[in-house]
Enzyme design. Structure first.
Site, mmCIF file in Angstrom:
data_model
loop_
_atom_site.group_PDB
_atom_site.id
_atom_site.type_symbol
_atom_site.label_atom_id
_atom_site.label_comp_id
_atom_site.label_asym_id
_atom_site.label_seq_id
_atom_site.Cartn_x
_atom_site.Cartn_y
_atom_site.Cartn_z
ATOM 1 N N GLY A 31 57.287 4.519 31.743
ATOM 2 C CA GLY A 31 57.602 3.457 30.794
ATOM 3 C C GLY A 31 59.079 3.241 30.564
ATOM 4 C CB CYS A 240 33.091 -17.443 37.260
ATOM 5 S SG CYS A 240 33.772 -18.204 38.750
ATOM 6 C CB CYS A 243 31.218 -15.977 41.476
ATOM 7 S SG CYS A 243 32.159 -15.211 40.145
ATOM 8 C CB CYS A 265 37.022 -15.606 39.126
ATOM 9 S SG CYS A 265 35.401 -15.005 38.682
ATOM 10 C CB CYS A 271 35.879 -15.721 42.600
ATOM 11 S SG CYS A 271 34.820 -17.055 42.034
#
Lengths: 292, 274
Positions: A31, A240, A243, A265, A271
């Protein structure tokens, strides 16, 4: 002219060593933003110069590279960077998440769970999460050093005061390994939980700002929040349209000028895979999907 | 090593330590190159006591305040402070993390220009709540409740909690700045011309408020001002500065009613009676 105009993966070896040293330091201090001598790349700032340099430094001849831009493999940025490394490094490329060993990404984490064999490289525009609250770099460095992160919560407080909930939807600040507060790059906050305890190594490169940071595998990543306003993922309340996925992050696509829209998606590979493996159940285009 | 607990925890029995000074300044000196800021300033401040520092522009009052607040590095001298655990420590011996924690919990600093002491683009509630969040408050409802009660105490309508200080008048901004500093119940507040730039009626109201808060909370305060009326109203003790040195100090009423130094006499007689 000799046949190979470029060194492997465009950057010269000294530059790659310099970047790798920064990467090792970044992995050692999860980080923490490590300054590095970012190079000019043959592309404009904002197009992923930081991510490209990190990818060039970690790429080997046996690697399989995938590049995504907002989750999609087929947008300009993704296609250009993929071709760039195919040309300068001769590495194999793919659009399939599970085949890739190195994935460079702009603004998304793939839906498919990543493995220990993979490295995810993020393109970062502004690495400093405190920047909009504290413009002075000397001061933000001191705040990181002393872990003075009270102002981060001031930002979230303002969100709730003005909108009734934490309205920060992307670049949602996280605390890495209980120490450094980090900007996860402009990924939607939907992706934040995927960064937590992730098996893959996550590397972040900011070219213009000359910073590299990292989340080593299996590191604790916590999204900042309040006790009475806990962190929540957000996705559109729909499936979606292509899909039928109800668990993926969705893009809203405007399809005409009469308010028609569809949700698909954002992760194009995810997808496509779902459509290949399952018999399709497409939603009629132009209507809102009605279930979550 | 000093932990956060020693700085932030609730006070131990103050009465036992009432005869120990809260703050001791010893020989504070600041040179700006060859230019003198202030020279050899020493004093002691006790809990609940208000000390006024008066003098004309350029007399070193603001330099002194910045030295105390750690905003400037001193050329020589030291500042000792009695922490909440009762131990008196040299501030220069604390680590930077400890010093900063001390300054934002046990100390307050009220600037003359409220735009420097506030976050102008953050709502009033966020401004007051910042110190709370910095010491680990993570409950939005409780932070907001505390901010509301403080706005009320400094006579700002709690309805305006979500407005930024940009929409506030000068007097309101100053009161908001005071609330922001006092929310962590500090024991010492430094004020730099707290009533500067405000019109007289607003000044009077602010002074009234400050006097009440100082009394209610048992605050020790160091108030830098060029306004003798402010010193008279707020402080028990006064220090007169000229050319970077302290030329006279004592009880406020004594000094103002019977000034010994020619400069102080001039200062007192320059006040235009209404």
């Amino acid at each position: 002219m000799s046949e190979r105009t470029y060194n492997f993966a465009y950057l010269d070896e000294q530059t790659k060593r310099m970047i790798r040293r920064a990467l090792l330091k970044a992995v050692a201090i999860p980080g923490y933003q490590v300054p590095f001598a970012s190079r000019e790349m043959p592309m404009p700032y904002g197009w992923g110069t930081g991510g490209v340099q990190v990818t060039a430094a970690v790429l080997g001849p046996d690697d399989m590279l995938k590049v995504i831009d907002q989750g999609a493999d087929d947008t300009t940025n993704a296609v250009s960077i993929r071709k760039f490394f195919a040309k300068t490094a001769g590495v194999r490329t793919t659009t399939h998440t599970e085949e890739a060993t190195v994935i460079q990404t702009r603004h998304r984490v793939p839906e498919q769970k990543l493995t220990e064999a993979q490295i995810l490289v993020y393109q970062v525009p502004i690495p400093e999460p405190l920047r909009f609250l504290e413009p002075r770099e000397t001061e933000t460095r001191r705040m990181h050093a002393l872990a003075e992160y009270g102002v981060m919560h001031v930002k979230l407080y303002e969100d709730i005061a003005h909108h009734g909930h934490i309205s920060t939807a992307y670049a949602y600040p996280v605390c890495v390994a209980d120490r450094y507060v980090m900007d996860p790059s402009p990924t939607p906050k939907f992706d934040n939980p995927k960064m937590d305890n992730c098996a893959a190594l996550q590397l972040f490169g900011a070219g213009r700002e000359k910073r590299i940071y990292a989340i080593p595998p299996y590191t604790k990543v916590v999204s900042l929040d309040f006790e009475d306003h806990p962190f929540e993922r957000y996705r559109h309340d729909a499936a979606c349209a292509l899909c039928g996925a109800t668990d993926s992050y969705l893009d809203e696509v405007i399809i005409d000028d009469r308010g028609g829209r569809m949700f698909v998606c954002s992760d194009s590979d995810y997808c496509e895979r779902r459509r290949e493996s399952a018999p399709p159940a497409p939603q009629p285009a132009g209507t809102d999907a009605s279930h979550a | 090593m000093l932990d956060a607990d020693v700085i932030t925890r609730t006070r131990i029995d103050e009465a036992e330590l009432a005869d120990e000074p809260l703050l001791i300044a010893e020989g504070l000196t600041k040179w700006y190159g060859r230019q003198l800021g202030c020279r050899d300033v020493s004093f002691e401040l006790y809990a609940g006591e208000v000390l006024a520092v008066v003098g004309e522009s350029g007399s070193g009052k603001s330099t002194l305040l910045q030295l105390l607040a750690g905003q400037l590095a001193m050329s020589s001298g030291r500042v000792l402070y009695r922490l909440r655990d009762g131990a008196t420590r040299d501030l220069a011996m604390l680590t930077e993390a400890e010093r900063r924690l001390l300054f934002r919990t046990d100390w307050g600093f009220v600037q003359q220009d409220a735009t420097l002491g506030l976050r102008m683009s953050v709502s009033a509630g966020g401004n007051v709540g910042e110190r709370l969040m910095a010491v680990g408050w993570r409950h939005y409802g409780r932070i907001r409740h505390e901010a509301e009660s403080w706005l009320d105490r400094v006579e700002i309508d709690p309805e305006r909690i979500d407005e930024t200080p940009r929409s506030f008048s000068g007097g309101m901004r100053q009161r908001l700045q005071i609330a922001r500093n006092l929310v962590t119940a500090p024991r010492l507040v430094l004020m730099d011309e707290p009533t500067g730039g405000l019109d007289v009626s607003v000044q009077a109201r602010l002074l009234d408020l400050l006097r009440r808060l100082v009394q209610d909370l048992g605050l020790a305060a160091i108030v830098v001002t060029h306004d003798l009326a402010v010193a008279r109203l707020l402080s028990q003790r006064i220090m007169v500065m000229k050319g970077g040195r302290v030329i006279e100090q004592g009880l406020t009423d004594q000094v103002l009613d019977d000034p010994q130094q020619p400069y102080t006499q001039l200062l007192v007689s320059s006040v235009v009676p209404v």
